[in-house]
Design an enzyme around this catalytic site. Structure first.
Site, PDB file in Angstrom:
ATOM      1  N   GLN A  78      -1.123   3.153  -5.784  1.00 28.47           N
ATOM      2  CA  GLN A  78      -2.521   3.565  -5.623  1.00 28.47           C
ATOM      3  C   GLN A  78      -3.410   3.247  -6.809  1.00 28.47           C
ATOM      4  O   GLN A  78      -4.545   2.816  -6.642  1.00 28.47           O
ATOM      5  CB  GLN A  78      -2.592   5.052  -5.284  1.00 28.47           C
ATOM      6  CG  GLN A  78      -2.353   5.270  -3.792  1.00 28.47           C
ATOM      7  CD  GLN A  78      -2.392   6.716  -3.373  1.00 28.47           C
ATOM      8  OE1 GLN A  78      -2.714   7.587  -4.170  1.00 28.47           O
ATOM      9  NE2 GLN A  78      -2.042   6.979  -2.138  1.00 28.47           N
ATOM     10  N   ASP A 106      -4.540  -0.370  -6.688  1.00 25.49           N
ATOM     11  CA  ASP A 106      -4.965  -0.856  -5.370  1.00 25.49           C
ATOM     12  C   ASP A 106      -6.417  -1.352  -5.393  1.00 25.49           C
ATOM     13  O   ASP A 106      -7.355  -0.603  -5.141  1.00 25.49           O
ATOM     14  CB  ASP A 106      -4.779   0.300  -4.373  1.00 25.49           C
ATOM     15  CG  ASP A 106      -5.010  -0.127  -2.953  1.00 25.49           C
ATOM     16  OD1 ASP A 106      -5.501  -1.247  -2.729  1.00 25.49           O
ATOM     17  OD2 ASP A 106      -4.717   0.669  -2.049  1.00 25.49           O
ATOM     18  N   ARG A 156       0.863  -1.200   0.000  1.00 28.74           N
ATOM     19  CA  ARG A 156       0.000   0.000   0.000  1.00 28.74           C
ATOM     20  C   ARG A 156       0.892   1.239   0.000  1.00 28.74           C
ATOM     21  O   ARG A 156       0.891   2.029   0.942  1.00 28.74           O
ATOM     22  CB  ARG A 156      -0.926   0.009   1.213  1.00 28.74           C
ATOM     23  CG  ARG A 156      -1.770  -1.221   1.440  1.00 28.74           C
ATOM     24  CD  ARG A 156      -2.835  -1.491   0.460  1.00 28.74           C
ATOM     25  NE  ARG A 156      -4.070  -0.774   0.489  1.00 28.74           N
ATOM     26  CZ  ARG A 156      -5.074  -0.973   1.322  1.00 28.74           C
ATOM     27  NH1 ARG A 156      -4.975  -1.835   2.287  1.00 28.74           N
ATOM     28  NH2 ARG A 156      -6.202  -0.308   1.191  1.00 28.74           N
ATOM     29  N   TYR A 198      -1.176   0.898   9.043  1.00 29.45           N
ATOM     30  CA  TYR A 198      -2.146  -0.132   9.428  1.00 29.45           C
ATOM     31  C   TYR A 198      -2.205  -0.288  10.930  1.00 29.45           C
ATOM     32  O   TYR A 198      -1.165  -0.237  11.605  1.00 29.45           O
ATOM     33  CB  TYR A 198      -1.748  -1.497   8.845  1.00 29.45           C
ATOM     34  CG  TYR A 198      -2.059  -1.638   7.393  1.00 29.45           C
ATOM     35  CD1 TYR A 198      -3.357  -1.900   6.977  1.00 29.45           C
ATOM     36  CD2 TYR A 198      -1.061  -1.527   6.440  1.00 29.45           C
ATOM     37  CE1 TYR A 198      -3.649  -2.037   5.643  1.00 29.45           C
ATOM     38  CE2 TYR A 198      -1.340  -1.661   5.101  1.00 29.45           C
ATOM     39  CZ  TYR A 198      -2.640  -1.917   4.705  1.00 29.45           C
ATOM     40  OH  TYR A 198      -2.928  -2.052   3.385  1.00 29.45           O
ATOM     41  N   SER A 244      -8.541  -0.966  -2.135  1.00 23.91           N
ATOM     42  CA  SER A 244      -9.171   0.339  -1.917  1.00 23.91           C
ATOM     43  C   SER A 244     -10.355   0.554  -2.845  1.00 23.91           C
ATOM     44  O   SER A 244     -11.410   1.011  -2.413  1.00 23.91           O
ATOM     45  CB  SER A 244      -8.167   1.467  -2.128  1.00 23.91           C
ATOM     46  OG  SER A 244      -7.222   1.448  -1.103  1.00 23.91           O
TER      47      SER A 244
END
Ligand code: NAD
Length: 376
Positions: free
Chosen positions: A129, A132, A124, A231, A135
């Site tokens: 991005q 991803d 991540r 996280y 997400s």
């Protein structure tokens, strides 16, 4: 020329497709040949005609020898053992392979010398991005969870002033303010609810407040919850029991709880136990998005609605598939963006030193690269 296969998904309840006509067009522009199984996009709103228009070749179940010839297979969920066994050595499979839940099929991948990219394991980092999938799909889950709650709830979400009296806005508690949780907050706010959020990462406070929700302060305890790389780490039993005391107060006044709290690689924390459920009002709705990781609410079951003490518990692990057009469009963009840099003049050459590839490459032509998955 690299041959890419877009198969019809066969997992029960799966409505998404791994590549849209737009993604097929992009792959063809890179010099690849793309084969799309007939009706692969039908449940997501894309016809065979749309794929043909984009330059894809439609294949029927009788031409499925393409599994033997394919160089790359896109998928949403891992294909059947029968189809995996047909793939040639060195073929590349990419999708949500659920490595911890599909160990038998991973054995087939390894034994057949397939190279497998499991998108759940993509690092991540900022550069990742656009690829991803966690997400893009969690965003959809957060949005749809609120719509589901609104349609199951016995009252309005917004405040209404009518000639017959004033209707108070619904109170929504969101547990976990990550990608799904923040989208749930934004959607519930748009519908006019009062929203409260609990998370153990301090950065979330500012994010939820910027969306107009209220952050539930963490219990005062010496040992603060930790985080690694953004996280959350699992909290101590002492913290969890104090957190539950705080949450009980909010849940006893709530109409809806949306559960999204997760800890990477671990079982989801139980944040609503049976005594807490007893204190919720009859008619309240709990949507548990963490159900496939064990759930945040005691008693929720995947794809089931259970009524407990008058509270509706909905185990909703597969919501992205219920918005298949957008879920597939975003998913397909994620996958194409991951492999595009490695296709030149129609030839794929994965750079195994690349951080994104090495992070999610489970098997390199059958050589296991993510030992931790096979440890238990
Ligand atoms: P996730 O699905 O792993 O967890 C959801 C949320 O649950 C997290 O916010 C977590 O803090 C929370 N949580 C865990 N235990 C809890 C508890 N006991 N009580 C309440 N909440 C609890 O998280 P995610 O949505 O995947 O996002 C996690 C992080 O990754 C965020 O910081 C996000 O910004 C970041 N992220 C980075 C990228 C990127 O750079 N490519 C992409 C997506 C997300």
């Amino acid at each position: 020329m690299t041959k890419i296969l877009i198969p019809t998904e066969t997992s029960s309840g799966e409505r998404r497709v791994s590549a849209t006509p737009e993604a097929v067009k992009k792959l063809i522009s890179l010099g690849c040949e793309v084969y799309v199984e007939n009706s692969a996009g039908k449940l997501s709103g894309f016809s065979d005609f749309n794929y043909q228009d984009a330059g894809g070749k439609i294949i029927t179940s009788t031409d499925l020898n393409i599994w033997r010839d394919a160089d790359i297979v896109f998928c949403v969920q891992i294909p059947s053992e029968e189809n995996l066994s047909k793939l040639k050595k060195g073929a590349i499979l990419l999708g949500l392979l659920n490595p911890y839940g599909n160990k038998d099929l991973l054995e087939v991948i390894i034994n057949n010398g397939i190279s497998a990219l499991s998108l759940e394991l993509l690092p991540r980092i900022s550069r990742a991005q656009s690829s991803d999938v966690l997400s893009s799909q969690a965003n959809i889950a957060g949005y749809k969870a609120v719509l589901l709650a609104a349609s199951e709830l016995d009252r309005y979400f917004p405040m209404l002033m009518t000639a017959a009296g004033t209707v108070q806005p619904a109170k929504v508690v969101v547990l976990g303010g990550g990608v799904a949780g923040l989208q749930a907050v934004a959607t519930a706010k748009r519908l006019g609810a009062i929203v409260f959020v609990s998370d153990i990462r301090p950065a979330v406070k500012e994010q939820v407040e910027s969306l107009g929700a209220r952050f539930i302060e963490l219990p005062e305890i010496e040992e603060k919850p930790g985080e690694v790389g953004g996280y959350a780490k699992a909290v101590t039993p002492e913290f969890l029991s104090k957190q539950k005391v705080t949450l009980t107060k909010y849940l006893s006044e709530a109409d809806v709880a949306i559960c999204t709290a997760q800890v990477l690689g671990k079982k989801a924390p139980i944040l609503i136990d049976s005594p807490m459920l007893e204190k919720m009002r009859p008619g309240a709705v709990v949507i548990d998005l963490a159900v496939s990781q064990g759930g945040n609410c005691e008693g929720t079951k995947s794809n089931e609605t259970i009524i407990k003490d008058g509270v509706k518990l909905i185990g909703a692990g597969e919501l992205p598939s219920t918005v298949p057009y957008d879920a597939s469009s975003l998913y397909a963009k994620n996958l194409t963006s991951l492999i595009t840099p490695f296709i030149k003049d129609g030839v794929i050459n994965l750079d195994k030193e690349d951080e994104l590839i090495s992070g999610c490459l489970l098997s390199d032509e059958g050589i296991v690269l993510q030992d931790k998955i096979f440890e238990n």
